[in-house]
Write a protein that holds these residues in place. Sequence first.
Motif, short mmCIF file in Angstrom:
data_model
loop_
_atom_site.label_atom_id
_atom_site.label_comp_id
_atom_site.label_asym_id
_atom_site.label_seq_id
_atom_site.Cartn_x
_atom_site.Cartn_y
_atom_site.Cartn_z
N ASN A 9 0.81 -1.23 0.00
CA ASN A 9 0.00 0.00 0.00
C ASN A 9 0.84 1.28 0.00
O ASN A 9 0.34 2.36 0.28
CB ASN A 9 -0.97 0.02 1.19
CG ASN A 9 -2.06 -1.02 1.07
OD1 ASN A 9 -2.73 -1.10 0.04
ND2 ASN A 9 -2.23 -1.83 2.11
N ARG A 10 2.14 1.14 -0.34
CA ARG A 10 3.03 2.31 -0.33
C ARG A 10 3.77 2.48 -1.66
O ARG A 10 4.16 3.59 -2.01
CB ARG A 10 4.06 2.18 0.80
CG ARG A 10 3.45 2.07 2.18
CD ARG A 10 4.49 1.71 3.22
NE ARG A 10 5.47 2.76 3.40
CZ ARG A 10 6.55 2.66 4.19
NH1 ARG A 10 6.77 1.53 4.84
NH2 ARG A 10 7.38 3.66 4.31
N THR A 62 4.64 2.14 -5.87
CA THR A 62 4.01 2.29 -7.18
C THR A 62 4.74 1.43 -8.18
O THR A 62 5.84 0.91 -7.92
CB THR A 62 4.02 3.76 -7.64
OG1 THR A 62 5.38 4.20 -7.77
CG2 THR A 62 3.27 4.66 -6.67
N ARG A 85 2.33 5.65 -14.01
CA ARG A 85 2.59 5.26 -12.64
C ARG A 85 1.27 4.87 -11.97
O ARG A 85 0.31 5.64 -12.00
CB ARG A 85 3.26 6.41 -11.87
CG ARG A 85 3.76 6.02 -10.48
CD ARG A 85 4.39 7.22 -9.80
NE ARG A 85 5.60 7.66 -10.46
CZ ARG A 85 6.82 7.25 -10.15
NH1 ARG A 85 6.99 6.36 -9.17
NH2 ARG A 85 7.87 7.70 -10.81
N ARG A 98 -0.61 2.75 -8.43
CA ARG A 98 -0.34 2.40 -7.04
C ARG A 98 -0.58 0.90 -6.81
O ARG A 98 -1.43 0.28 -7.43
CB ARG A 98 -1.21 3.21 -6.10
CG ARG A 98 -2.70 3.06 -6.32
CD ARG A 98 -3.49 3.82 -5.29
NE ARG A 98 -4.93 3.72 -5.54
CZ ARG A 98 -5.86 3.94 -4.63
NH1 ARG A 98 -5.51 4.28 -3.41
NH2 ARG A 98 -7.14 3.82 -4.94
N GLN A 99 0.21 0.37 -5.89
CA GLN A 99 0.01 -1.00 -5.44
C GLN A 99 -0.98 -0.97 -4.29
O GLN A 99 -0.92 -0.08 -3.43
CB GLN A 99 1.35 -1.60 -4.99
CG GLN A 99 1.29 -3.07 -4.61
CD GLN A 99 0.86 -3.29 -3.18
OE1 GLN A 99 1.17 -2.48 -2.29
NE2 GLN A 99 0.12 -4.36 -2.94
#
Length: 389
Positions: free
Chosen positions: A296-297, A299, A306, A308-309
Amino acid sequence: MPDPQARAWVEIDPVALAQNTRAIRSYLGAQTELLAVIKADAYGHGAVAVAEVVLAQGATWLGVATLGEAIQLRRAGIGAPILLLGGVDTAQQVQALLYWRVEPTLATWEHLRLFTQVAQTAGTILPVHLDVDTGMSRFGVPWHEAIPLIQAVWHSPGVRLASLYSHLATADDPDPQGVYLQQQRFRQVLQEVQRLGIPCPKVHLANSAGMLLDRHLHYDMVRVGLALYGYAPAPHLEGILPLHPVMGVRARITQIKEIAPGTGVSYGHRFVATQPMRLATVGIGYADGVPRGLSNRMTALVRGRRVRQVGMITMDQLMLDVTAVPEVQVGQIVTLIGREGNHQITAQDWANDLDTITWEILCGFKHRLPRILSASPVPVSLGAIASES
């Protein structure tokens, strides 16, 4: 190119490695040799392939941490001098050093007795490199106890003093006070050695950070690791040399799905969708070297964008929010570390997010990820890179 069946891989750019090596070599004075540190499988980049490139671009020595690493290089046909930076403590290990032409570090009286005994029995002379501990408090003879051991090496049959060296503990700190204290201690040892008339063919002190910090730390040789692989060891040392990251990490999308608001993602539901989303599952996880702490931090780059995960990174897979990426498909290549279009993600970015060091990130990618040479507009082989001047 990657195997079409590969789910994930580490990509090595031999052109960037060659450029970094040439930049470092040109930065050093003509009298200063370059020892390329390729321990830990060249920080995860592949020791044999890295050795071939850096030696062709001006490195004259290689540094490893273990005897096994040195033997791997010799079996691959690497003939350059190899300095073993770690310790050995059995007669069998010393016999292997002699057989494979690997030069060990000497740090204790026990080392001297062992090296002398084995070398004399073999009827040969073993070059040794004496490590003086000037402040690292790790390996090496304490600087204030070094002279008697150096004298003993000089007078002992079976061994030859090939170099004196020390290792800087704080060269990446913006405050250089600790570096210059270590240099002062090292200089005192060297002055006493000179006063005693003991010849020493080579003296070396600087690591990557020391090399960039001050040319007065270069001496006869520098031992460079991280800078070869494209990273400055600290922010205040960036920009001194044009360094390019050598490693990329890429993986493939294995599934795409639509989820509704309120849907939890991955273990523990540490991420819950607040709106309709398109998720891409990617075939790489913490067992491959993607730290779970980046959940959760981090990319990634998909089709030059880009993204996000989301959700917890699992052992073999992670999830990306690709809602805003059109035409994404199963099999699409995702860049976790590397460049796509105008965006770049580096190992230093991950290290910053995790409050750790770049070295740890680079060394963390497991060998179930194959190492491949990066694609180039013109086909490039290690032989072609080796022939560049």
